[in-house]
Design an enzyme around this catalytic site. Structure first.
Site, mmCIF file in Angstrom:
data_model
loop_
_atom_site.group_PDB
_atom_site.id
_atom_site.type_symbol
_atom_site.label_atom_id
_atom_site.label_comp_id
_atom_site.label_asym_id
_atom_site.label_seq_id
_atom_site.Cartn_x
_atom_site.Cartn_y
_atom_site.Cartn_z
ATOM 1 N N HIS A 259 0.826 -1.204 0.000
ATOM 2 C CA HIS A 259 0.000 0.000 0.000
ATOM 3 C C HIS A 259 0.864 1.260 0.000
ATOM 4 C CE1 HIS A 259 -3.668 2.321 1.217
ATOM 5 N NE2 HIS A 259 -2.750 3.123 1.733
ATOM 6 N N GLU A 260 1.818 1.319 0.914
ATOM 7 C CA GLU A 260 2.659 2.515 1.001
ATOM 8 C C GLU A 260 3.597 2.639 -0.201
ATOM 9 O OE1 GLU A 260 1.770 4.670 2.990
ATOM 10 O OE2 GLU A 260 0.531 3.430 4.300
ATOM 11 N N HIS A 263 1.872 4.654 -2.795
ATOM 12 C CA HIS A 263 2.050 6.089 -2.572
ATOM 13 C C HIS A 263 3.459 6.540 -2.993
ATOM 14 C CE1 HIS A 263 -1.662 7.024 -0.506
ATOM 15 N NE2 HIS A 263 -1.468 6.114 0.439
ATOM 16 N N GLU A 289 -4.398 7.965 -3.148
ATOM 17 C CA GLU A 289 -4.944 6.732 -2.582
ATOM 18 C C GLU A 289 -5.315 5.739 -3.675
ATOM 19 O OE1 GLU A 289 -5.643 4.532 0.901
ATOM 20 O OE2 GLU A 289 -4.629 6.446 0.530
#
Length: 494
Positions: A259-260, A263, A289
């Site tokens: 997830h990170e 980003h 996001e």
């Protein structure tokens, strides 16, 4: 016109560099700062915010903008986009008193530590006075920015320019009943198996770093550390992420990392020419996001990629409690009851976000006060998820966002999921052979398509336009719900 533009951009690049330094202070506070330094860090953050606010509201910016906006010569697309961002930032900055900007920075820096201690002690009452102070300041800021308009909409612009609560509420109002209906269907079916065993936390971190590189994260311009709340920080050539580990739950570490990385990869992919300019970062938190969620879910939790991950897990950890790649795919995507948003399954995640969105709108509008927040949270949670919150750290105290003043941020999580649904549909049309690459542990056809169609542009286009250009369609919740309904009905043989 050229002289005015060059002077303005030189000034903006210096401001951008200072903002990066301020961001590094926040990263340090989350990862390495000694606990006893919290009050001092609050003063440091207030001082940095004072410098940044003075620069962002400097009258010279207004003069340069006036000169450029009155010039007869047409602007190129990059120049026009830079001026659009600078105008928006300047108009907002001059509405907020310097005293208020510095006080917000000081109070929210200290509040972060108060929240962390209250969370550890499961004591909302210990945090409530500080949260009330933060909320009071954010209401004041929102009123100054709104200039007679809607206060929540004014705060929302910091995270999703151009969005309104009316638009978001209509979109989320269409999502919520379909999500709850699908959840009810799934809960009536047998659940997949869980992982079993203990998973060495150092080995989890090694695998997480390897997967980060697999997804294209450049560790020569980044690093992976541990924190209570996983996050990504920075842009350009210094983009850092954090994750967390639990000995009985390696998915927490692995999927927080993916997830990170979504980003961070966005920030690393923005065109280098934009560094330290308004275009040199992700255009909005909703678009940001979308990258983290498509990396984590549509790519990382796909049947093709989990077949590769199953091999890596068994090679590194041995017996993990599931017999084969098919069972592992079902385990990765298992719908499970839980309290924590960041640990939620893909189906229930947006229900967590919509709860927070509705509560924070009520807080900002003075329809709900902090003294009543815990009760309101618990009642809404029981209504949406069908069971009661057991303690504050699993409920109203679980997120850091309100302590650091991020009112208006939460809806961008669900908006990002909506954008990710749109992007995934377009990605599948563009890359029909994607599953073969994912099964071999190669997400590059997907990450390359996202880099080319979304990430490299940074702030060049407005948020909704960024998604529309990549997909050929205006964003809507339809593709996300079609993806979720197809996936989970198949997983649970509904």
């Amino acid at each position: 016109m050229t002289d005015a533009y060059d002077a303005l951009m030189e000034f903006e690049r210096e401001t951008g560099a200072i903002a990066h330094v301020a961001g590094r202070l926040s990263w340090d506070q989350e990862t390495m700062m000694p606990r006893g330094a919290a009050a001092q860090r609050g003063e440091e953050m207030a001082a940095m915010e004072g410098v940044l606010h003075a620069r962002r509201s400097d009258p010279r910016i207004g003069a340069w903008l006036a000169t450029l906006e009155a010039a007869p010569e047409p602007l190129g697309p990059v120049q026009a986009a830079n001026l659009r961002h600078i105008r928006r930032s300047y108009d907002r900055a001059v509405k907020v008193p310097a005293r208020l900007a510095a006080e917000l920075a000081r109070v929210t820096s200290v509040a972060q530590g108060v929240w962390a201690e209250a969370r550890a002690e499961d004591d909302f009452a210990a945090f409530a006075p500080t949260l009330s102070q933060v909320l009071k300041l954010k209401r004041e800021e929102g009123a100054a920015l709104a200039d007679g308009g809607d206060v929540y909409d004014a705060l929302l612009q910091d995270y999703e320019p151009g969005a309104t609560a009316e638009q978001l509420s209509a979109m989320f109002g269409a999502l919520r009943p379909r999500l709850k209906a699908l959840l009810d269907e799934v809960r009536g079916a047998p659940a997949p198996a869980r992982l079993s065993g203990t998973f060495d936390e150092d080995a989890q971190m090694r695998l997480a770093r390897d997967i980060a590189k697999t997804f294209g994260y450049d560790l020569t311009r980044g690093r992976v550390d541990k924190a209570v709340h996983p996050f990504s920080s920075g842009s350009g050539n210094d983009v850092r992420i954090t994750t967390r580990t639990a000995a009985d739950d390696p998915f927490n570490c692995l999927y927080s990392t993916i997830h990170e990385v979504g980003h961070a990869s966005y920030e690393q992919a923005v065109a280098q020419d934009y560094l330290f300019t308004p275009l040199g970062q992700g255009v909005s938190m909703g678009v940001h996001e979308s990258q983290s969620r498509i990396y984590e879910n549509q790519i990382g939790r796909s049947q093709a990629f989990t077949s590769y991950l199953f091999g890596e897990m068994t090679r590194r950890f041995g017996e993990i409690g599931v017999p084969d790649a098919e069972a592992f795919y079902r385990t990765v995507n298992r719908v499970h009851d839980g309290y924590i948003r960041t640990e939620s399954d893909e189906l229930q995640y947006n229900l967590h976000v919509l709860l927070r969105y509705d509560l924070e709108r009520a807080l900002v509008a003075k329809e709900l006060e902090v003294a009543d927040l815990e009760e309101a949270w618990n009642a809404r949670f029981a209504a949406d998820f069908g069971f009661a919150v057991d303690r504050p750290s699993n409920g109203v105290l679980q997120d850091v966002h309100w302590s650091v003043g991020l009112f208006g941020y939460f809806p961008t999580y669900s908006l990002g999921n909506v954008y990710a649904g749109c992007l995934h549909a377009a990605l599948r049309r563009a890359e029909p052979g994607l599953d073969s690459a994912l099964a071999a542990g190669d997400p590059s056809p997907a990450t390359g398509w996202l880099r080319e169609n979304v990430q490299r542009h940074g702030g060049l286009f407005e948020p909704r336009d960024t998604i529309a250009r990549a997909t050929g369609e205006a964003p809507s919740e339809g593709p996300l719900m079609e993806y979720l309904e197809t996936k989970f009905r198949d997983l649970y043989a509904l």
